[in-house]
Enzyme design. Structure first.
Site, PDB file in Angstrom:
ATOM      1  N   HIS A   1      37.741 -39.635 -21.957  1.00 47.04           N
ATOM      2  CA  HIS A   1      37.577 -40.626 -20.884  1.00 47.04           C
ATOM      3  C   HIS A   1      38.367 -41.888 -21.191  1.00 47.04           C
ATOM      4  O   HIS A   1      38.383 -42.365 -22.326  1.00 47.04           O
ATOM      5  CB  HIS A   1      36.097 -40.972 -20.726  1.00 47.04           C
ATOM      6  N   SER A   2      39.051 -42.423 -20.175  1.00 48.54           N
ATOM      7  CA  SER A   2      39.692 -43.734 -20.232  1.00 48.54           C
ATOM      8  C   SER A   2      40.641 -43.856 -21.434  1.00 48.54           C
ATOM      9  O   SER A   2      41.613 -43.117 -21.549  1.00 48.54           O
ATOM     10  CB  SER A   2      38.613 -44.824 -20.262  1.00 48.54           C
TER      11      SER A   2
END
Length: 447
Positions: A318-319
C-alpha cells in the site's frame, strides 16, 4: 510607537477590524486580539505597542485594553499525561471491531477539550500507541503469528525491529503472501491508524488479509517498514553558572551580547504560550540495515523471502510500500522475476521514472502487477495509465487510506487468477517437453 509595514500584520489588522457581526469574522474578537499580539512578536519587537501603516489609528495597545491578558495567561494546557491502556482511556472494541466509549457507547472524540488542538493531538497519538500494541496482540493471539527480530544477528545492546511470520511462512512449499504498508505512524499489521480508531479493525488492519490468506493456504509475512530507529531521551544539559554583574562602562560588544540574551528570554516567554509544556528532547538511533522502508524491504527479502520454500510469492503493498517494492526490483530484479507470481498495489506511491527502473522491470510490472487507485469510478474499472508500468484500476473509493480494504476481494481474485495462469503455463510447457521427448524416443526406436 513602532510602524510595521509587514503585509502579514496588515492583513490581520484588516481581519481584526471587521464588524463582529460580519460573516467573514468567524472568531471572537478577544481571541483575535490576543493572537494578533502574539503574531506581531514574530515580526517586530516583543510586546512593543504597535501601529500599522494601513491602520495607524488602531494601535495594539488600544486592543489590549479590551481583554485581560493575565487571565488568558493562566489558561495553560493540561499536563501531557495520558492513560496507558484502552481501559484507562475508557474505550474498547465492540463485536464489530469498532472503537467505542465504555460508558456512553460513542465513537472516539478527537476534540476532548475545546481550543486545545495540541493537547488533543497528543492524546490521539497516545491512544494510537496503545492501538499499535493492541494490533500486535491480535497478530500473536488471533492470527498465531510469531515475532522475528531484525537484524537477525543483532547484539543485545543495539536497537532492533521485527516482523511477523505465520508458522509456515518459511516452510510452505506452495504460496507465500508478503504484506507491506505505507509510511507514517502505522506499524506491523496496520494499514491506517485513522481507520482503526474512527471506523473499524477490518478496514484499518491487515488482519482480514492474513486470515483470508491462511484459509487459502498461504504462508504470511507481515513487514514493519516504519520501525526504523530507537528514540531515546537526550541527557539534560547542565545549567551554566551565573555570570557576575557587568560594570556600568561595559563595552558595546558585551552590551550586544546582553541584549541577545534578553531577546532570547523574550522568545522563550512567547514560546511558553505557544507551547506551554516543552516536550522532552530526543535523538534517534537508526536500526542497522533497516533505517528506511526501502532498506527494510530489501533486508527482509534477502534474509527471509528469498529463503522461503514457497514456489510462488505474492506481494501486497500500500502507498509508500509500492515505492519500496519497486526499489526492491531495482536491487534484485532477477530474483523478484523468478520468485514473485503477482503483485497487488493500492494507491502506490512509486514512480518508475524517478526511481529509474529498467525497461525489463517495466515490462514485467505490466504483466504481473495491478494498482488499485483511489477513484470515483466503480470498483475494478480500468483507468488510463499514467506511466508505462502496471495497469491501474479503480479501488471503488476516493479515500486513499481505504483503498486496501475496498479492493480486498478483487486482490485475492487477482492472485488466484495469476496463480492459475502460472500453473496452466507450466502444465503446457511440461506437456510440450513430454510430447517432444516421446516423439524423439519413437523416432529412435523406428531407426
Amino acid at each position: 510607537m513602532v510602524n510595521c509595514n509587514c503585509p502579514d500584520i496588515c492583513s490581520w489588522y484588516r481581519f481584526l477590524f471587521l464588524p463582529t457581526n460580519s460573516p467573514h469574522h468567524p472568531l471572537p474578537l478577544s481571541f483575535l486580539c490576543f493572537y494578533f499580539v502574539i503574531k506581531s512578536c514574530c515580526h517586530c519587537n516583543f510586546y512593543t505597542p504597535l501601529t500599522c501603516s494601513c491602520y495607524p489609528l488602531h494601535p495594539v495597545s488600544d486592543l489590549l485594553s479590551r481583554i485581560d491578558l493575565d487571565e488568558l495567561m493562566k489558561k495553560d494546557e493540561p499536563p501531557l499525561n495520558f492513560p496507558k491502556t484502552l481501559e484507562e482511556f475508557e474505550y474498547a472494541f465492540n463485536e464489530y471491531g469498532q472503537l467505542r466509549h465504555i460508558k456512553t457507547g460513542e465513537a472516539f472524540v478527537f476534540n476532548a477539550r475545546e481550543d486545545l488542538h495540541r493537547w488533543n493531538q497528543k492524546r490521539y497519538e497516545a491512544l494510537g500507541e496503545i492501538i499499535t500494541q493492541y494490533v500486535y496482540e491480535l497478530l500473536e493471539k488471533k492470527c498465531n503469528m510469531t515475532k522475528e527480530i531484525l537484524p537477525v544477528d543483532a547484539s543485545e545492546d543495539e536497537p532492533t525491529s521485527f516482523i511477523y511470520l505465520s508458522s509456515d511462512a518459511l516452510s510452505n512449499p506452495s504460496k507465500l503472501l508478503v504484506l507491506i504498508q505505507g509510511s507514517g505512524v502505522v506499524r506491523a499489521g496496520q494499514w491506517a491508524r485513522r481507520l482503526i480508531i474512527n471506523q473499524d479493525l477490518d478496514s484499518g488492519t491487515q488482519i482480514p488479509y492474513i486470515t483470508r490468506a491462511m484459509e487459502e493456504g498461504y504462508g504470511v509475512m507481515v513487514l514493519n517498514p516504519n520501525e526504523n530507529y530507537l528514540e531515546v531521551e537526550k541527557p539534560a544539559k547542565s545549567s551554566p553558572l551565573p555570570s557576575p554583574p557587568e560594570p556600568l562602562d561595559e563595552p558595546a560588544e558585551k552590551r550586544e551580547r546582553k541584549d541577545d540574551k534578553e531577546g532570547k528570554k523574550k522568545r522563550e516567554f512567547y514560546e511558553k504560550y505557544r507551547n506551554p509544556q516543552k516536550e522532552r528532547e530526543t535523538e534517534r538511533i537508526p536500526i542497522r540495515e533497516n533505517a528506511s522502508s526501502e532498506e527494510h524491504v530489501l533486508y527482509v527479502w534477502d534474509h527471509f523471502v528469498s529463503k522461503a520454500a514457497a514456489k510462488n510469492v505474492f506481494i501486497m503493498a500500500h502507498s509508500y510500500g509500492g515505492l519500496s517494492f519497486v526499489e526492491l526490483m531495482n536491487q534484485r530484479e532477477a530474483q523478484v522475476k523468478n520468485r514473485v507470481c503477482a503483485v497487488a498495489l493500492t494507491d502506490s506511491a512509486h514512480n518508475i521514472w524517478l526511481q529509474e527502473t529498467s525497461r525489463g522491470t517495466q515490462d514485467w510490472m505490466q504483466q504481473c502487477c495491478c494498482n488499485w487507485v483511489s477513484s470515483p469510478e466503480p470498483l475494478d474499472t480500468p483507468l488510463e495509465p499514467m506511466l508505462p508500468d502496471c495497469p491501474r484500476v479503480s479501488a471503488g473509493t476516493e479515500r486513499h487510506e481505504l483503498t486496501s480494504w475496498t479492493s480486498f476481494e478483487s486482490i485475492f481474485r487477482f492472485f488466484s487468477e495469476a496463480l492459475e495462469a502460472e500453473e496452466d503455463e507450466e502444465a503446457e510447457t511440461s506437456n510440450t517437453v513430454t510430447t517432444r521427448s516421446s516423439s524423439l524416443k519413437n523416432k529412435h526406436q523406428d531407426l
